[in-house]
Scaffold this motif. Structure first.
Motif, PDB file in Angstrom:
ATOM      1  N   CYS A 101     -77.108  76.747-107.355  1.00  0.00           N
ATOM      2  CA  CYS A 101     -76.277  77.217-106.246  1.00  0.00           C
ATOM      3  C   CYS A 101     -74.806  77.078-106.605  1.00  0.00           C
ATOM      4  O   CYS A 101     -74.376  76.043-107.128  1.00  0.00           O
ATOM      5  CB  CYS A 101     -76.577  76.421-104.976  1.00  0.00           C
ATOM      6  SG  CYS A 101     -78.221  76.738-104.268  1.00  0.00           S
ATOM      7  N   ALA A 158     -77.627  84.136-114.299  1.00  0.00           N
ATOM      8  CA  ALA A 158     -78.535  84.615-113.262  1.00  0.00           C
ATOM      9  C   ALA A 158     -78.894  86.072-113.533  1.00  0.00           C
ATOM     10  O   ALA A 158     -78.020  86.868-113.898  1.00  0.00           O
ATOM     11  CB  ALA A 158     -77.899  84.482-111.883  1.00  0.00           C
ATOM     12  N   GLY A 185     -85.841  79.542-115.765  1.00  0.00           N
ATOM     13  CA  GLY A 185     -86.484  79.317-114.478  1.00  0.00           C
ATOM     14  C   GLY A 185     -85.809  78.289-113.593  1.00  0.00           C
ATOM     15  O   GLY A 185     -86.451  77.708-112.707  1.00  0.00           O
ATOM     16  N   GLN A 186     -84.521  78.067-113.787  1.00  0.00           N
ATOM     17  CA  GLN A 186     -83.789  77.084-112.988  1.00  0.00           C
ATOM     18  C   GLN A 186     -83.266  77.698-111.682  1.00  0.00           C
ATOM     19  O   GLN A 186     -83.097  78.911-111.577  1.00  0.00           O
ATOM     20  CB  GLN A 186     -82.618  76.530-113.791  1.00  0.00           C
ATOM     21  CG  GLN A 186     -83.012  75.930-115.123  1.00  0.00           C
ATOM     22  CD  GLN A 186     -83.919  74.729-114.989  1.00  0.00           C
ATOM     23  OE1 GLN A 186     -83.534  73.722-114.389  1.00  0.00           O
ATOM     24  NE2 GLN A 186     -85.132  74.832-115.517  1.00  0.00           N
ATOM     25  N   LYS A 187     -83.013  76.846-110.699  1.00  0.00           N
ATOM     26  CA  LYS A 187     -82.357  77.268-109.469  1.00  0.00           C
ATOM     27  C   LYS A 187     -80.976  76.635-109.421  1.00  0.00           C
ATOM     28  O   LYS A 187     -80.844  75.411-109.563  1.00  0.00           O
ATOM     29  CB  LYS A 187     -83.156  76.860-108.232  1.00  0.00           C
ATOM     30  CG  LYS A 187     -82.496  77.317-106.929  1.00  0.00           C
ATOM     31  CD  LYS A 187     -83.332  76.936-105.710  1.00  0.00           C
ATOM     32  CE  LYS A 187     -82.637  77.389-104.420  1.00  0.00           C
ATOM     33  NZ  LYS A 187     -83.417  77.025-103.208  1.00  0.00           N
ATOM     34  N   CYS A 209     -76.958  81.203-103.972  1.00  0.00           N
ATOM     35  CA  CYS A 209     -77.974  80.481-104.721  1.00  0.00           C
ATOM     36  C   CYS A 209     -78.814  81.476-105.512  1.00  0.00           C
ATOM     37  O   CYS A 209     -79.177  82.540-105.012  1.00  0.00           O
ATOM     38  CB  CYS A 209     -78.862  79.678-103.776  1.00  0.00           C
ATOM     39  SG  CYS A 209     -78.011  78.267-103.004  1.00  0.00           S
ATOM     40  N   TYR A 210     -79.136  81.099-106.746  1.00  0.00           N
ATOM     41  CA  TYR A 210     -79.840  82.008-107.645  1.00  0.00           C
ATOM     42  C   TYR A 210     -81.064  81.320-108.232  1.00  0.00           C
ATOM     43  O   TYR A 210     -81.032  80.137-108.564  1.00  0.00           O
ATOM     44  CB  TYR A 210     -78.915  82.455-108.780  1.00  0.00           C
ATOM     45  CG  TYR A 210     -77.701  83.216-108.304  1.00  0.00           C
ATOM     46  CD1 TYR A 210     -77.725  84.601-108.182  1.00  0.00           C
ATOM     47  CD2 TYR A 210     -76.527  82.539-107.958  1.00  0.00           C
ATOM     48  CE1 TYR A 210     -76.609  85.306-107.740  1.00  0.00           C
ATOM     49  CE2 TYR A 210     -75.411  83.234-107.514  1.00  0.00           C
ATOM     50  CZ  TYR A 210     -75.452  84.613-107.409  1.00  0.00           C
ATOM     51  OH  TYR A 210     -74.352  85.305-106.969  1.00  0.00           O
ATOM     52  N   LYS A 211     -82.149  82.104-108.367  1.00  0.00           N
ATOM     53  CA  LYS A 211     -83.380  81.621-108.978  1.00  0.00           C
ATOM     54  C   LYS A 211     -83.520  82.200-110.382  1.00  0.00           C
ATOM     55  O   LYS A 211     -82.824  83.121-110.763  1.00  0.00           O
ATOM     56  CB  LYS A 211     -84.579  82.021-108.123  1.00  0.00           C
ATOM     57  CG  LYS A 211     -84.590  81.428-106.723  1.00  0.00           C
ATOM     58  CD  LYS A 211     -85.802  81.899-105.946  1.00  0.00           C
ATOM     59  CE  LYS A 211     -85.828  81.320-104.533  1.00  0.00           C
ATOM     60  NZ  LYS A 211     -87.009  81.805-103.770  1.00  0.00           N
ATOM     61  N   ASP A 212     -84.457  81.641-111.133  1.00  0.00           N
ATOM     62  CA  ASP A 212     -84.762  82.131-112.483  1.00  0.00           C
ATOM     63  C   ASP A 212     -83.531  82.106-113.381  1.00  0.00           C
ATOM     64  O   ASP A 212     -83.290  83.002-114.180  1.00  0.00           O
ATOM     65  CB  ASP A 212     -85.339  83.552-112.412  1.00  0.00           C
ATOM     66  CG  ASP A 212     -86.039  83.952-113.703  1.00  0.00           C
ATOM     67  OD1 ASP A 212     -86.490  83.048-114.435  1.00  0.00           O
ATOM     68  OD2 ASP A 212     -86.113  85.158-113.998  1.00  0.00           O
TER      69      ASP A 212
END
Length: 302
Positions: free
Chosen positions: A203, A233, A199-201, A208-211
């Motif tokens: 870049c 990612a 669950g990290q963000k 930029c990527y979530k999860d």
């Protein structure tokens, strides 16, 4: 896994001219039906070739391998108090190869240091019926100032080597570590991985990527105070490589800079390069040669 060279994991690579292996070694080992111990200690993953179907179609959420996809990473390594520019190009080819009874997809990695070719390798990966992505071997060629110096290889089921898992189907923090494969000397592959965060963000130059999933990798040879961090990612694969620990020597930092969808001609050139690496290796005569995926366009390299 072009490391598949981002360096998938750090390893101690023994240089040896590939041709000296042609006349040595017979197939040994075979499938592991239950977990076993490596000679140096540590539990190996239970490997069953019957648990693979359509195995070259790797669509794991965290580690997808779509033929014709090329990931370009840029960063640096820290060597002898000097920061050395690094670039890694990872290409998923349209080749497959049967290893230890399982059809794998062939990934070509190229590693450049200070603008010069440092390492070129082909890696054999497959997905089981449960969705786990397995590493079944790799062949590494080493270069110095762009000149070929030699190489080494390990293949699961041969010469005491065993396949391992590169990505779990359902990776979760807090679960036990797992083996990423085992190869005895001279290759010395003893890498293990642990899922640390989810669950990290994150870049990187590519976006930029979530999860994002964070996995920690280490090996017996590097010691407990040397670890590589990989950030995955969903739908992409790993987007960043970092490190931690006073014992870490390479201190590599890489970030995903570009995602390229190769043209048929560019993919054909990558295919030809991967086949040349295999042809130079001893394993070419001891395993079925790599071949074009079913349904792939047989474009010719120029």
């Amino acid at each position: 896994m072009a490391q598949v060279a981002i360096t998938l994991c750090q390893r101690t690579t023994a240089l040896a001219v590939l041709t000296i292996f042609i006349c040595f070694g017979l197939f040994s080992g075979g499938a592991l039906e239950k977990k076993s111990k490596a000679p140096e200690g540590g539990t190996l993953e239970a490997f069953d070739p019957n648990n693979f179907d359509n195995s070259a179609n790797v669509d794991n959420k965290w580690f997808p391998l779509q033929p014709g996809t090329q990931l370009v990473y840029k960063g640096f390594t820290q060597e002898d108090e000097k920061r050395v520019p690094a670039r890694v190009v990872q290409t998923v080819t349209d080749l497959t190869k049967v290893v230890n009874g399982v059809r794998t997809v062939v990934v070509w990695d190229v590693d450049y240091k200070n603008g010069k070719l440092h390492e070129s390798e082909i890696i054999f990966l497959a997905q089981d019926k449960d969705g786990n992505v397995w590493l079944l071997g790799e062949l590494v060629e080493i270069y110095e100032d762009g000149d070929f110096k030699g190489g080494s290889a390990w293949i699961g089921g041969m010469d005491g080597s065993s396949p391992g898992i590169m990505m779990k189907a359902d990776p979760r923090p807090g679960t036990p570590s797992y083996s990423q494969g085992y190869a005895p000397p001279p290759f010395n592959w003893t890498d293990r991985a642990t899922v640390e965060k989810a669950g990290q963000k994150v870049c990187v130059p590519a976006g930029c990527y979530k999860d994002v999933l964070v996995i920690v990798e280490g090996s017996k040879g590097e010691g407990p105070d040397a670890q590589q961090l990989k950030y995955y990612a969903p739908g992409v694969g790993y987007i960043k490589v970092g490190w931690r620990g006073k014992g870490e020597k390479l201190r590599e930092i890489l970030e995903l800079a570009e995602i390229v969808k190769l043209t048929p001609d560019a993919l054909a050139k990558a295919r030809a390069e991967a086949l040349e690496i295999e042809k130079r290796a001893y394993l070419y005569g001891r395993t079925p040669p790599a071949e074009l995926m079913k349904g792939a366009t047989n474009a010719k390299a120029q």
